[in-house]
Design a protein around this motif. Structure first.
Motif, short mmCIF file in Angstrom:
data_model
loop_
_atom_site.label_atom_id
_atom_site.label_comp_id
_atom_site.label_asym_id
_atom_site.label_seq_id
_atom_site.Cartn_x
_atom_site.Cartn_y
_atom_site.Cartn_z
N GLY A 29 22.20 -11.17 9.92
CA GLY A 29 22.20 -12.24 8.66
C GLY A 29 21.08 -12.94 8.17
N GLY A 30 19.72 -12.40 8.89
CA GLY A 30 18.58 -13.18 8.38
C GLY A 30 17.83 -12.60 7.41
N ASP A 31 18.40 -11.61 6.64
CA ASP A 31 17.56 -10.84 5.48
C ASP A 31 17.09 -11.95 4.42
N GLY A 32 15.93 -11.84 4.42
CA GLY A 32 15.29 -12.81 3.41
C GLY A 32 15.51 -14.33 3.58
N THR A 33 15.67 -14.76 4.68
CA THR A 33 15.94 -16.14 5.00
C THR A 33 14.84 -16.90 4.75
N SER A 34 13.74 -16.64 5.21
CA SER A 34 12.25 -17.39 4.90
C SER A 34 12.07 -17.75 3.63
N GLU A 35 12.27 -16.70 2.79
CA GLU A 35 12.10 -16.95 1.50
C GLU A 35 13.25 -17.72 0.78
N ARG A 36 14.31 -17.73 0.91
CA ARG A 36 15.55 -18.45 0.53
C ARG A 36 15.34 -19.73 0.88
N THR A 37 15.03 -20.09 1.97
CA THR A 37 14.66 -21.47 2.51
C THR A 37 13.58 -22.20 1.82
N ILE A 38 12.51 -21.45 1.52
CA ILE A 38 11.52 -21.99 0.67
C ILE A 38 11.86 -22.20 -0.82
N GLY A 39 12.50 -21.19 -1.44
CA GLY A 39 13.18 -21.37 -2.61
C GLY A 39 14.10 -22.42 -2.67
N ALA A 99 -6.21 -24.62 0.16
CA ALA A 99 -6.85 -25.17 1.59
C ALA A 99 -7.24 -23.91 2.60
N PRO A 100 -7.97 -24.12 3.46
CA PRO A 100 -8.34 -23.01 4.43
C PRO A 100 -7.19 -22.92 5.47
N ILE A 101 -6.22 -23.58 5.56
CA ILE A 101 -5.05 -23.50 6.65
C ILE A 101 -3.87 -23.53 5.58
N ALA A 102 -3.20 -22.30 6.14
CA ALA A 102 -2.08 -21.93 5.45
C ALA A 102 -0.75 -21.89 6.35
N LEU A 103 0.53 -22.20 5.87
CA LEU A 103 1.62 -22.55 6.70
C LEU A 103 2.36 -21.13 6.72
N GLY A 104 2.51 -20.57 7.95
CA GLY A 104 3.25 -19.43 8.40
C GLY A 104 4.85 -19.43 8.14
N ALA A 105 5.47 -18.98 7.40
CA ALA A 105 6.73 -19.41 7.19
C ALA A 105 8.10 -18.71 7.81
N TYR A 165 11.01 -11.18 6.34
CA TYR A 165 11.25 -12.27 7.32
C TYR A 165 12.78 -12.70 7.04
N SER A 166 13.77 -12.90 7.91
CA SER A 166 13.84 -12.48 9.24
C SER A 166 14.86 -11.51 9.34
N GLU A 210 4.33 -26.52 -8.50
CA GLU A 210 2.90 -26.67 -9.05
C GLU A 210 1.95 -27.01 -7.95
N LYS A 211 2.29 -27.56 -6.87
CA LYS A 211 1.49 -27.86 -5.82
C LYS A 211 1.24 -27.02 -4.89
N VAL A 212 1.95 -25.86 -4.95
CA VAL A 212 1.99 -24.80 -3.63
C VAL A 212 1.68 -23.35 -4.21
N VAL A 213 0.60 -23.03 -3.53
CA VAL A 213 0.16 -21.52 -3.60
C VAL A 213 1.28 -20.64 -2.68
N LEU A 214 2.07 -19.90 -3.68
CA LEU A 214 3.00 -19.12 -2.95
C LEU A 214 2.61 -17.54 -2.43
N SER A 215 2.46 -17.33 -1.13
CA SER A 215 2.16 -15.89 -0.87
C SER A 215 3.41 -15.14 -0.20
N THR A 216 3.70 -14.03 -0.60
CA THR A 216 4.63 -13.36 0.04
C THR A 216 4.28 -11.80 0.28
N LYS A 217 4.86 -10.92 0.85
CA LYS A 217 4.40 -9.80 1.17
C LYS A 217 5.81 -8.67 1.07
N GLY A 218 5.34 -7.27 0.59
CA GLY A 218 6.80 -6.35 0.43
C GLY A 218 6.25 -5.16 0.87
N GLY A 219 6.88 -4.12 0.94
CA GLY A 219 6.61 -2.73 1.16
C GLY A 219 6.64 -2.51 2.72
#
Length: 332
Positions: A66-76, A16-22, A60-61, A86-95
């Motif tokens: 104590g926030g290191d990796g918190t956003s990704e862990r919550t989504i996980g 979809a053309p709307i993505a959720l910023g986590a 993030y964040s 299978e219903k979600v397109v996962l987008s993450t960033k590194g570097g």
């Protein structure tokens, strides 16, 4: 609803053309609220027959104790609980740079970031993997050689550039084409109806949409995932009579945005919609394939945003919103 397609080495990623910023999930936003928002977003996509993209980042964040990796862990944790992978397109960033002036696009740093992201997200792959910043001093070939190892392994489906200039993406993709590699097929930069610049945003490592950048993206039909797509509610605040903060004025106050505000007001009155809906449609209905990354602070705010996401504008309305020319002025 328009479906955004991102090219891969095989079947394209559709969303979809709307993505959720986590970014706030699990740090400034309690996990219970984050889970409720992710559930609602997934249901919204299902109701419209479109896969939804959840956008996060390894960094993030990390600025919160104590926030290191918190956003990704919550989504996980949500993915494990909900069974919605299978219903979600996962987008993450590194570097992301460890600190200003110290880029981290060497192979080992990227390998470590991706491995940690996959572990935090409780998945063996992500659909979209972005480099959070560029390092113009590092040869693009070296960067792409590293990234393609993970494409070949199946850990990444599509490669994205976040805060890279179009000229550098083009350079990278020329290298990829001449060496049989997968190049970048999606970009994340700052893009909203309210014009601003890296200096105004207080971070010279960011890249904002400019007329020159836009011309390249449109010519290439290159998808852009726009962050700060609603400019922090700049038009919504101003047109509701709310006072703009000094920060709002510093980031977005200019003659061009004042003129655009009048055009937003006109479309709102004509269509009976909110400024937020118009700002989203200026991206999602754009001739350039655009996706608006939306922020939120509560489930109610997210639902308000999603209710605004169904507005369809004519090509004339979209063009007029951006440039205001008489030639593009829509017929009343």
């Amino acid at each position: 609803m328009r479906i955004l397609e991102v090219k891969t080495g095989g079947r394209p990623v559709q969303m979809a053309p709307i993505a959720l910023g986590a970014q706030p999930m699990g740090s400034t936003m309690p996990e219970e609220t984050a889970f409720a928002c992710l559930d609602a977003f997934c249901q919204w996509g299902e109701s419209r027959g479109a896969p939804v993209c959840v956008d996060t980042a390894r960094v993030y964040s990390s600025w919160i104790p104590g926030g290191d990796g918190t956003s990704e862990r919550t989504i996980g944790r949500w993915l494990s609980r909900s069974g919605n992978r299978e219903k979600v397109v996962l987008s993450t960033k590194g570097g992301h740079p460890a600190e200003p002036g110290l880029p981290r696009l060497d192979r080992e740093s990227l390998r470590r970031d991706l491995a940690e992201s996959l572990a935090h997200l409780n998945t063996d792959h992500v659909e979209l993997y972005f480099l959070h910043r560029d390092d113009p001093r590092r040869p693009v070939g070296e960067i792409l050689e590293s990234l393609n190892e993970w494409v070949e392994s199946g850990a990444v489906r599509a490669l994205g550039a976040s805060n890279w200039r179009a000229s550098r993406i083009e350079e990278a993709n020329r290298y990829a084409a001449s060496h049989g590699l997968q190049g970048f097929t999606v970009s994340q930069i700052q893009w909203s109806l309210a014009r601003t610049s890296p200096d105004k945003l207080g971070d010279p490592t960011l890249v904002c949409m400019t007329p020159a950048e836009y011309a390249w993206y449109r010519e290439q039909r290159f998808p852009v995932m726009a962050y700060t797509s609603q400019a922090g509610g700049y038009f919504s605040k101003a047109l509701s009579g709310a006072s703009l903060s000094p920060g709002d004025q510093a980031r977005y106050g200019c003659e061009e945005n004042s003129r655009r505000m009048e055009r937003v007001k006109t479309i709102c009155a004509r269509r009976g919609v909110t400024p937020a809906a118009v700002c989203l449609a200026a991206i999602t209905e754009n001739p350039l394939p655009g996706c608006a990354i939306v922020g939120f602070s509560s489930l109610a705010r997210l639902r308000d945003t999603l209710s605004d996401a169904s507005l369809e504008l004519s090509p004339e309305e979209v063009a007029w919103l951006w440039d205001g020319s008489a030639d593009n002025r829509p017929v009343p």
